[in-house]
Design a protein around this motif. Structure first.
Motif, PDB file in Angstrom:
ATOM      1  N   ARG A 327       0.825  -1.207   0.000  1.00 52.46           N
ATOM      2  CA  ARG A 327       0.000   0.000   0.000  1.00 52.46           C
ATOM      3  C   ARG A 327       0.865   1.265   0.000  1.00 52.46           C
ATOM      4  NH1 ARG A 327      -4.833  -0.235   4.162  1.00 52.46           N
ATOM      5  NH2 ARG A 327      -5.410   1.571   2.880  1.00 52.46           N
ATOM      6  N   LEU A 328       2.035   1.210   0.637  1.00 52.30           N
ATOM      7  CA  LEU A 328       2.961   2.339   0.563  1.00 52.30           C
ATOM      8  C   LEU A 328       3.412   2.567  -0.877  1.00 52.30           C
ATOM      9  CD1 LEU A 328       5.210   1.743   3.700  1.00 52.30           C
ATOM     10  CD2 LEU A 328       3.762   3.740   3.307  1.00 52.30           C
ATOM     11  N   ALA A 329       3.714   1.488  -1.584  1.00 49.57           N
ATOM     12  CA  ALA A 329       4.111   1.608  -2.992  1.00 49.57           C
ATOM     13  C   ALA A 329       2.986   2.201  -3.821  1.00 49.57           C
ATOM     14  CB  ALA A 329       4.518   0.237  -3.532  1.00 49.57           C
ATOM     15  N   ASP A 330       1.747   1.861  -3.488  1.00 48.32           N
ATOM     16  CA  ASP A 330       0.592   2.363  -4.246  1.00 48.32           C
ATOM     17  C   ASP A 330       0.451   3.883  -4.146  1.00 48.32           C
ATOM     18  OD1 ASP A 330      -0.039  -0.194  -5.031  1.00 48.32           O
ATOM     19  OD2 ASP A 330      -1.613  -0.487  -3.524  1.00 48.32           O
ATOM     20  N   ILE A 331       0.937   4.475  -3.039  1.00 47.35           N
ATOM     21  CA  ILE A 331       0.854   5.938  -2.907  1.00 47.35           C
ATOM     22  C   ILE A 331       2.180   6.606  -3.268  1.00 47.35           C
ATOM     23  CG2 ILE A 331      -1.000   5.845  -1.205  1.00 47.35           C
ATOM     24  CD1 ILE A 331       1.053   6.448   0.973  1.00 47.35           C
ATOM     25  N   GLY A 332       3.071   5.820  -3.876  1.00 47.00           N
ATOM     26  CA  GLY A 332       4.318   6.394  -4.402  1.00 47.00           C
ATOM     27  C   GLY A 332       5.431   6.545  -3.403  1.00 47.00           C
ATOM     28  N   CYS A 333       5.388   5.791  -2.294  1.00 51.35           N
ATOM     29  CA  CYS A 333       6.448   5.882  -1.290  1.00 51.35           C
ATOM     30  C   CYS A 333       7.537   4.867  -1.582  1.00 51.35           C
ATOM     31  CB  CYS A 333       5.885   5.631   0.107  1.00 51.35           C
ATOM     32  SG  CYS A 333       5.041   7.055   0.815  1.00 51.35           S
ATOM     33  N   GLU A 334       8.745   5.360  -1.772  1.00 47.09           N
ATOM     34  CA  GLU A 334       9.905   4.490  -1.890  1.00 47.09           C
ATOM     35  C   GLU A 334      10.247   3.959  -0.500  1.00 47.09           C
ATOM     36  OE1 GLU A 334      14.706   4.969  -2.764  1.00 47.09           O
ATOM     37  OE2 GLU A 334      13.323   6.618  -3.199  1.00 47.09           O
ATOM     38  N   THR A 335      10.584   2.675  -0.431  1.00 49.14           N
ATOM     39  CA  THR A 335      10.959   2.089   0.851  1.00 49.14           C
ATOM     40  C   THR A 335      12.294   1.370   0.706  1.00 49.14           C
ATOM     41  OG1 THR A 335       9.718   0.057   0.398  1.00 49.14           O
ATOM     42  CG2 THR A 335       8.562   1.802   1.600  1.00 49.14           C
ATOM     43  N   SER A 336      12.804   0.855   1.837  1.00 49.40           N
ATOM     44  CA  SER A 336      14.090   0.167   1.828  1.00 49.40           C
ATOM     45  C   SER A 336      14.047  -1.050   0.905  1.00 49.40           C
ATOM     46  CB  SER A 336      14.464  -0.249   3.256  1.00 49.40           C
ATOM     47  OG  SER A 336      13.356  -0.862   3.902  1.00 49.40           O
ATOM     48  N   GLU A 337      15.221  -1.431   0.423  1.00 51.37           N
ATOM     49  CA  GLU A 337      15.309  -2.473  -0.594  1.00 51.37           C
ATOM     50  C   GLU A 337      14.844  -3.830  -0.101  1.00 51.37           C
ATOM     51  OE1 GLU A 337      19.307  -2.527  -1.957  1.00 51.37           O
ATOM     52  OE2 GLU A 337      19.284  -0.455  -2.684  1.00 51.37           O
ATOM     53  N   THR A 338      15.225  -4.202   1.112  1.00 50.31           N
ATOM     54  CA  THR A 338      14.855  -5.508   1.625  1.00 50.31           C
ATOM     55  C   THR A 338      13.580  -5.398   2.457  1.00 50.31           C
ATOM     56  OG1 THR A 338      16.418  -5.119   3.441  1.00 50.31           O
ATOM     57  CG2 THR A 338      17.149  -6.526   1.629  1.00 50.31           C
ATOM     58  N   SER A 339      12.710  -6.375   2.278  1.00 51.07           N
ATOM     59  CA  SER A 339      11.364  -6.275   2.845  1.00 51.07           C
ATOM     60  C   SER A 339      11.294  -6.821   4.261  1.00 51.07           C
ATOM     61  CB  SER A 339      10.373  -7.006   1.937  1.00 51.07           C
ATOM     62  OG  SER A 339      10.347  -6.419   0.658  1.00 51.07           O
ATOM     63  N   THR A 340      11.967  -6.168   5.176  1.00 51.79           N
ATOM     64  CA  THR A 340      11.839  -6.510   6.586  1.00 51.79           C
ATOM     65  C   THR A 340      10.641  -5.762   7.167  1.00 51.79           C
ATOM     66  OG1 THR A 340      13.274  -4.711   7.322  1.00 51.79           O
ATOM     67  CG2 THR A 340      14.336  -6.812   6.754  1.00 51.79           C
ATOM     68  N   TYR A 341      10.348  -6.022   8.439  1.00 49.77           N
ATOM     69  CA  TYR A 341       9.213  -5.346   9.069  1.00 49.77           C
ATOM     70  C   TYR A 341       9.540  -3.894   9.405  1.00 49.77           C
ATOM     71  CZ  TYR A 341      11.651  -5.900  13.523  1.00 49.77           C
ATOM     72  OH  TYR A 341      12.579  -5.831  14.533  1.00 49.77           O
ATOM     73  N   ILE A 342      10.823  -3.511   9.385  1.00 45.66           N
ATOM     74  CA  ILE A 342      11.189  -2.110   9.592  1.00 45.66           C
ATOM     75  C   ILE A 342      11.118  -1.412   8.244  1.00 45.66           C
ATOM     76  CG2 ILE A 342      13.025  -0.512  10.270  1.00 45.66           C
ATOM     77  CD1 ILE A 342      14.012  -2.599  12.230  1.00 45.66           C
ATOM     78  N   VAL A 343      10.195  -0.475   8.126  1.00 41.16           N
ATOM     79  CA  VAL A 343       9.926   0.179   6.849  1.00 41.16           C
ATOM     80  C   VAL A 343      10.394   1.625   6.943  1.00 41.16           C
ATOM     81  CG1 VAL A 343       8.198   0.707   5.105  1.00 41.16           C
ATOM     82  CG2 VAL A 343       7.900  -1.299   6.580  1.00 41.16           C
ATOM     83  N   SER A 344      11.411   1.969   6.171  1.00 43.45           N
ATOM     84  CA  SER A 344      11.893   3.344   6.187  1.00 43.45           C
ATOM     85  C   SER A 344      11.474   4.049   4.898  1.00 43.45           C
ATOM     86  CB  SER A 344      13.415   3.384   6.342  1.00 43.45           C
ATOM     87  OG  SER A 344      14.053   2.721   5.270  1.00 43.45           O
ATOM     88  N   VAL A 345      10.945   5.250   5.075  1.00 41.38           N
ATOM     89  CA  VAL A 345      10.518   6.076   3.941  1.00 41.38           C
ATOM     90  C   VAL A 345      11.435   7.298   3.883  1.00 41.38           C
ATOM     91  CG1 VAL A 345       8.660   7.472   2.954  1.00 41.38           C
ATOM     92  CG2 VAL A 345       8.122   5.313   4.130  1.00 41.38           C
ATOM     93  N   PRO A 346      12.256   7.433   2.840  1.00 47.00           N
ATOM     94  CA  PRO A 346      13.195   8.556   2.771  1.00 47.00           C
ATOM     95  C   PRO A 346      12.496   9.910   2.711  1.00 47.00           C
ATOM     96  CG  PRO A 346      13.747   6.857   1.163  1.00 47.00           C
ATOM     97  CD  PRO A 346      12.386   6.533   1.691  1.00 47.00           C
ATOM     98  N   VAL A 347      13.047  10.854   3.444  1.00 47.84           N
ATOM     99  CA  VAL A 347      12.616  12.255   3.370  1.00 47.84           C
ATOM    100  C   VAL A 347      13.748  13.096   2.789  1.00 47.84           C
ATOM    101  CG1 VAL A 347      11.832  14.262   4.689  1.00 47.84           C
ATOM    102  CG2 VAL A 347      11.038  11.961   5.314  1.00 47.84           C
ATOM    103  N   ASN A 348      14.980  12.803   3.235  1.00 47.74           N
ATOM    104  CA  ASN A 348      16.204  13.402   2.679  1.00 47.74           C
ATOM    105  C   ASN A 348      16.307  14.911   2.880  1.00 47.74           C
ATOM    106  OD1 ASN A 348      17.178  10.909   1.769  1.00 47.74           O
ATOM    107  ND2 ASN A 348      16.025  11.070  -0.146  1.00 47.74           N
ATOM    108  N   ASP A 349      15.645  15.415   3.892  1.00 49.74           N
ATOM    109  CA  ASP A 349      15.757  16.828   4.265  1.00 49.74           C
ATOM    110  C   ASP A 349      15.449  16.911   5.753  1.00 49.74           C
ATOM    111  OD1 ASP A 349      14.840  19.595   4.876  1.00 49.74           O
ATOM    112  OD2 ASP A 349      15.225  19.923   2.738  1.00 49.74           O
ATOM    113  N   ASP A 350      16.445  17.286   6.563  1.00 48.18           N
ATOM    114  CA  ASP A 350      16.266  17.283   8.013  1.00 48.18           C
ATOM    115  C   ASP A 350      15.186  18.259   8.466  1.00 48.18           C
ATOM    116  OD1 ASP A 350      18.259  15.420   8.068  1.00 48.18           O
ATOM    117  OD2 ASP A 350      19.776  16.704   8.999  1.00 48.18           O
ATOM    118  N   ASP A 351      15.144  19.438   7.854  1.00 47.18           N
ATOM    119  CA  ASP A 351      14.160  20.448   8.276  1.00 47.18           C
ATOM    120  C   ASP A 351      12.734  19.992   7.955  1.00 47.18           C
ATOM    121  OD1 ASP A 351      16.183  22.107   9.180  1.00 47.18           O
ATOM    122  OD2 ASP A 351      16.369  23.166   7.263  1.00 47.18           O
TER     123      ASP A 351
END
Length: 411
Positions: A327-351
């Motif tokens: 469902r994250l992919a369906d809304i265009g969210c890139e996630t980590s390469e390996t499909s573990t239960y820890i799901v990280s969504v890059p923001v790439n901007d601290d502010d």
């Protein structure tokens, strides 16, 4: 009562003020009431909680609370002293037996936290101690090679050993770079290679078989921090079965935390009998600090046994994670390469990441945001761990909010 002038010159007031005003990272902590789990009550407001690492939500099961209560009745609330001076509580000994069986290692030693297990391991493997009468362990010539993304507790543990002298790193999950580093620092000495199974920030799975190949090639000790994967991965029908088979059969030492799948405080190290037995003394974090509370040890053992006896608990949770990732992919969210239960969504901007944290709170969601120093500068990410107890309505609402904020903040 005000502080002395000696404290003022250290600059804590200015540091805290700048942090609070400039980043929102600290300030007065929220007051949490009730039980934390899929939901959390902060300052009287109930939020959907995506920050909890207690992913299976086992602690809310009535029978497990009863197990804890019975453990407290049998053993009390505390050991009341070091196992080196009083002996080991049977609850801890039985837990350690089950941990060694679960990891395929000869012996295990429990600690109050996973952090203390990591610090204790490094201390044991790096110190020179002379007890007299010919009893000496001299590891002052040991060298540690860490994956660059290793947990803070491991980097803190090696901090005093001297980077470039006794401490080196290899690029995250990069066996080729590790090979080059080991070629440079090996030379037949005492070398420990530190890797993780599931990394807590990006959720990647380490290339365990390839890294163990290199440890054997260079005659280095292997240490796997399995804090995040313990009792989740391993069985042949689950993802990453190959990595866990190699870890079980070939890794010298494995560390595990009980705060993830087990959902309680505490940690342990498993490995060869003589070494782990020596850690009672050499680690320092076994002798000079409190152990897990006995009822926690009793309940941790029961949960480990239950997860082994009833694989459907974890299987159904992992299926829920797979659906969430889809469902994250369906809304265009890139996630980590390996499909573990820890799901990280890059923001790439601290502010932007700090603004996102507040925006999620405004919408009723507690979402952990990783910024520097947890990750590299401007490599900020959302670290999402869904709970087995999250309802479909909670996840639907979160994903809808995420899609809206993704468009608003352009990440």
């Amino acid at each position: 009562m005000t502080s002395s002038g000696a404290v003022d010159k250290w600059g804590f007031e200015t540091f805290a003020q700048v942090l609070e005003e400039g980043s929102g990272l600290i300030g007065e902590p929220a007051i949490v009431d009730g039980i934390t789990g899929p939901s959390i009550t902060q300052n009287g407001r109930t939020l959907t909680n995506l920050a909890s690492i207690n992913l299976l939500n086992m602690h809310q099961r009535t029978d497990l609370r009863q197990c804890f209560a019975e453990g407290a009745h049998q053993y009390g609330l505390t050991t009341g002293g070091s196992r080196m001076t009083q002996g080991v509580c049977r609850a801890h000994l039985e837990l350690e037996h089950d941990v060694s069986q679960a990891t395929g290692k000869e012996r295990a030693l429990s600690f109050a936290t996973g952090l203390l297990a990591n610090v204790g391991f490094v201390h044991a493997m790096s110190q020179d101690i002379d007890l007299g009468a010919g009893v000496r362990m001299n590891n002052s010539d040991s060298v540690f090679v860490l994956d660059r993304d290793s947990h803070w507790s491991l980097w803190k543990a090696v901090e005093g050993l001297g980077y470039g002298k006794r401490v080196f790193f290899f690029r995250h999950n990069d066996p080729d770079h590790l090979d080059r580093v080991l070629t440079k620092v090996g030379g037949g000495g005492k070398v420990v290679v530190v890797m993780e199974s599931v990394y807590s920030a990006d959720g990647t799975m380490g290339p365990i078989p390839a890294l163990l190949d290199l440890c054997e090639k260079h005659n280095a000790i292997s240490f796997v921090d399995d804090a995040n994967g313990f009792m989740i991965y391993g069985p042949a029908h689950r993802p990453f079965a190959t990595e866990y088979q190699h870890m079980r059969e070939r890794a010298d030492f494995v560390m595990m935390s009980f705060s993830k799948a087990v959902g309680l405080e505490g940690g342990a190290i498993a490995g060869p009998t003589a070494a782990v037995q020596s850690f009672e003394l050499l680690s320092g974090t076994s002798m000079f600090t409190a152990a897990m509370q006995p009822p926690t040890a009793v309940t941790a053992r029961e949960i480990i046994r239950r997860l082994s006896r009833d694989p459907e608990i974890v299987d159904s949770y992992l299926a829920k994670v797979t659906a969430f990732r889809r469902r994250l992919a369906d809304i265009g969210c890139e996630t980590s390469e390996t499909s573990t239960y820890i799901v990280s969504v890059p923001v790439n901007d601290d502010d932007i990441a700090v603004e996102l944290r507040q925006a999620f709170l405004d919408h009723g969601y507690l979402v952990p945001v990783f910024v520097y120093p947890a990750v590299k500068r401007n490599k900020a990410l959302l670290r999402l761990i869904i709970s087995d107890g999250h309802t479909e309505d909670q996840l639907d609402g979160f994903l809808s909010t995420l899609a809206t904020l993704k468009e608003q903040f352009k990440f």
